[in-house]
Design a protein around this motif. Structure first.
Motif, PDB file in Angstrom:
ATOM      1  N   ASP A   8     -58.024 -47.960  24.325  1.00  0.00           N
ATOM      2  CA  ASP A   8     -57.711 -49.385  24.507  1.00  0.00           C
ATOM      3  C   ASP A   8     -56.634 -49.879  23.533  1.00  0.00           C
ATOM      4  N   HIS A   9     -55.744 -48.991  23.126  1.00  0.00           N
ATOM      5  CA  HIS A   9     -54.642 -49.377  22.231  1.00  0.00           C
ATOM      6  C   HIS A   9     -53.788 -50.447  22.926  1.00  0.00           C
ATOM      7  N   PRO A  10     -53.383 -51.497  22.203  1.00  0.00           N
ATOM      8  CA  PRO A  10     -52.610 -52.582  22.834  1.00  0.00           C
ATOM      9  C   PRO A  10     -51.350 -52.104  23.556  1.00  0.00           C
ATOM     10  N   LEU A  11     -50.661 -51.114  23.015  1.00  0.00           N
ATOM     11  CA  LEU A  11     -49.439 -50.637  23.687  1.00  0.00           C
ATOM     12  C   LEU A  11     -49.779 -50.017  25.042  1.00  0.00           C
ATOM     13  N   ILE A  12     -50.876 -49.265  25.076  1.00  0.00           N
ATOM     14  CA  ILE A  12     -51.296 -48.637  26.338  1.00  0.00           C
ATOM     15  C   ILE A  12     -51.690 -49.724  27.339  1.00  0.00           C
ATOM     16  N   GLN A  13     -52.452 -50.712  26.867  1.00  0.00           N
ATOM     17  CA  GLN A  13     -52.911 -51.760  27.784  1.00  0.00           C
ATOM     18  C   GLN A  13     -51.734 -52.601  28.296  1.00  0.00           C
ATOM     19  N   THR A  38     -47.494 -40.206  26.987  1.00  0.00           N
ATOM     20  CA  THR A  38     -47.178 -39.818  25.604  1.00  0.00           C
ATOM     21  C   THR A  38     -48.185 -40.450  24.633  1.00  0.00           C
ATOM     22  N   LEU A  39     -48.453 -41.734  24.836  1.00  0.00           N
ATOM     23  CA  LEU A  39     -49.399 -42.415  23.936  1.00  0.00           C
ATOM     24  C   LEU A  39     -50.799 -41.815  24.065  1.00  0.00           C
ATOM     25  N   MET A  40     -51.186 -41.459  25.280  1.00  0.00           N
ATOM     26  CA  MET A  40     -52.517 -40.855  25.476  1.00  0.00           C
ATOM     27  C   MET A  40     -52.566 -39.449  24.873  1.00  0.00           C
ATOM     28  N   ALA A  41     -51.428 -38.744  24.947  1.00  0.00           N
ATOM     29  CA  ALA A  41     -51.377 -37.396  24.348  1.00  0.00           C
ATOM     30  C   ALA A  41     -51.622 -37.481  22.841  1.00  0.00           C
ATOM     31  N   PHE A  42     -51.083 -38.540  22.230  1.00  0.00           N
ATOM     32  CA  PHE A  42     -51.286 -38.748  20.789  1.00  0.00           C
ATOM     33  C   PHE A  42     -52.777 -38.901  20.482  1.00  0.00           C
ATOM     34  N   GLU A  43     -53.461 -39.680  21.309  1.00  0.00           N
ATOM     35  CA  GLU A  43     -54.896 -39.925  21.079  1.00  0.00           C
ATOM     36  C   GLU A  43     -55.744 -38.692  21.390  1.00  0.00           C
ATOM     37  N   ILE A  44     -55.414 -37.991  22.475  1.00  0.00           N
ATOM     38  CA  ILE A  44     -56.285 -36.896  22.918  1.00  0.00           C
ATOM     39  C   ILE A  44     -56.172 -35.679  21.987  1.00  0.00           C
ATOM     40  N   THR A  45     -55.084 -35.610  21.225  1.00  0.00           N
ATOM     41  CA  THR A  45     -54.893 -34.466  20.323  1.00  0.00           C
ATOM     42  C   THR A  45     -55.438 -34.734  18.916  1.00  0.00           C
ATOM     43  N   ARG A  46     -56.158 -35.842  18.765  1.00  0.00           N
ATOM     44  CA  ARG A  46     -56.703 -36.238  17.468  1.00  0.00           C
ATOM     45  C   ARG A  46     -57.553 -35.140  16.813  1.00  0.00           C
ATOM     46  N   ASP A  47     -58.236 -34.351  17.643  1.00  0.00           N
ATOM     47  CA  ASP A  47     -59.149 -33.335  17.076  1.00  0.00           C
ATOM     48  C   ASP A  47     -58.505 -31.938  17.004  1.00  0.00           C
ATOM     49  N   MET A  48     -57.171 -31.886  17.140  1.00  0.00           N
ATOM     50  CA  MET A  48     -56.512 -30.566  17.056  1.00  0.00           C
ATOM     51  C   MET A  48     -56.752 -29.947  15.682  1.00  0.00           C
ATOM     52  N   LYS A  90     -43.687 -34.240  25.384  1.00  0.00           N
ATOM     53  CA  LYS A  90     -42.908 -34.772  24.246  1.00  0.00           C
ATOM     54  C   LYS A  90     -43.675 -34.553  22.943  1.00  0.00           C
ATOM     55  N   LEU A  91     -45.000 -34.639  23.003  1.00  0.00           N
ATOM     56  CA  LEU A  91     -45.795 -34.456  21.778  1.00  0.00           C
ATOM     57  C   LEU A  91     -46.359 -33.051  21.642  1.00  0.00           C
TER      58      LEU A  91
END
Ligand code: PRP
Ligand code: URA
Length: 209
Positions: A8-13, A38-48, A90-91
């Motif tokens: 629910d990041h403001p940029l995504i919304q 791209t923004l979702m890729a940033f969030e989904i890779t948090r646990d890399m 990109k990420l």
């Protein structure tokens, strides 16, 4: 049980609002889907996973972190999932890209597989299936089945908009799968479209009807 993460990041919304808007044309729609991916890729890779390495800064030696080289693959469900691939690459530029071709039969709403191509080392990879829409869940379930059948052990599902029916259906068939979404909408209508949704993601991305 797999979890559901709503980004629910403001940029995504903000970007999702213009993706939903029926007055947004193909070019802008495509650009916005790419940016949200791209923004979702940033969030989904948090646990890399990362590992420590020692480097020399211009000032001193220090121990710091780098990615520990986990093998990943992005799996767009054709065709609309293709709109999310470049944004993710990109990420995660070293990720492989697998493809699953599915279309929803307009009468039965059941998915029909017409193409599948995966990397050879399927058992060692983490797969992120991407598709803008999770409606009845039929396509996502079929894509997960298809990956598991070929030996995949680590699978995530990511989409822009999900209907509660789709989330429930995935967890009924594949209880361990984590689902990553930008918005959880209200419901499906009688034609299997997500409400309020964004319409037909493939047609809006590619300018078809
Ligand atoms: C859309 C969408 C998903 C599927 C979701 O694809 O991109 O793949 O429907 O619906 P479901 O959850 O009920 O299966 P579509 O079949 O329209 O194909 P397209 O991407 O080729 O347009
Ligand atoms: N597929 C789409 O593209 N949109 C929906 O709302 C449901 C399925």
């Amino acid at each position: 049980m797999g979890k559901v993460y709503v980004f629910d990041h403001p940029l995504i919304q903000h970007k999702l609002t213009y993706i939903r808007d029926k007055n947004t044309g193909t070019k802008e729609f495509r650009e916005l889907v790419d940016e949200v991916a791209t923004l979702m890729a940033f969030e989904i890779t948090r646990d890399m996973p990362t590992e420590d390495i020692e480097i020399d800064t211009p000032v001193t030696k220090t121990t710091t972190q780098v990615l520990s080289g986990k093998k990943m693959a992005i799996v767009p469900i054709l065709r609309a999932g293709l709109g999310m691939v470049d944004g993710m690459l990109k990420l995660i530029p070293a990720a492989k890209v697998a493809h699953i071709g599915l279309y929803r039969d307009p009468e039965t709403l059941k998915p029909v597989e017409y193409y599948a191509k995966f990397p050879a080392d399927i058992e060692e990879r983490e797969f992120i299936i991407v598709d803008p829409m999770l409606a009845t869940g039929g396509s996502a379930i079929e894509a997960i089945d298809s990956l598991k059948k070929r030996g995949a052990k680590n699978i995530k599902f990511m989409c822009l908009i999900a209907a509660p029916e789709g989330v429930e259906a995935i967890h009924e068939h594949h209880p361990e799968i984590d689902i990553y979404i930008a918005a959880l909408d209200e419901k499906l209508n009688d034609h299997g479209y997500i409400v309020p949704g964004l319409g037909d993601a493939g047609d809006r991305l590619f300018g078809t009807k």
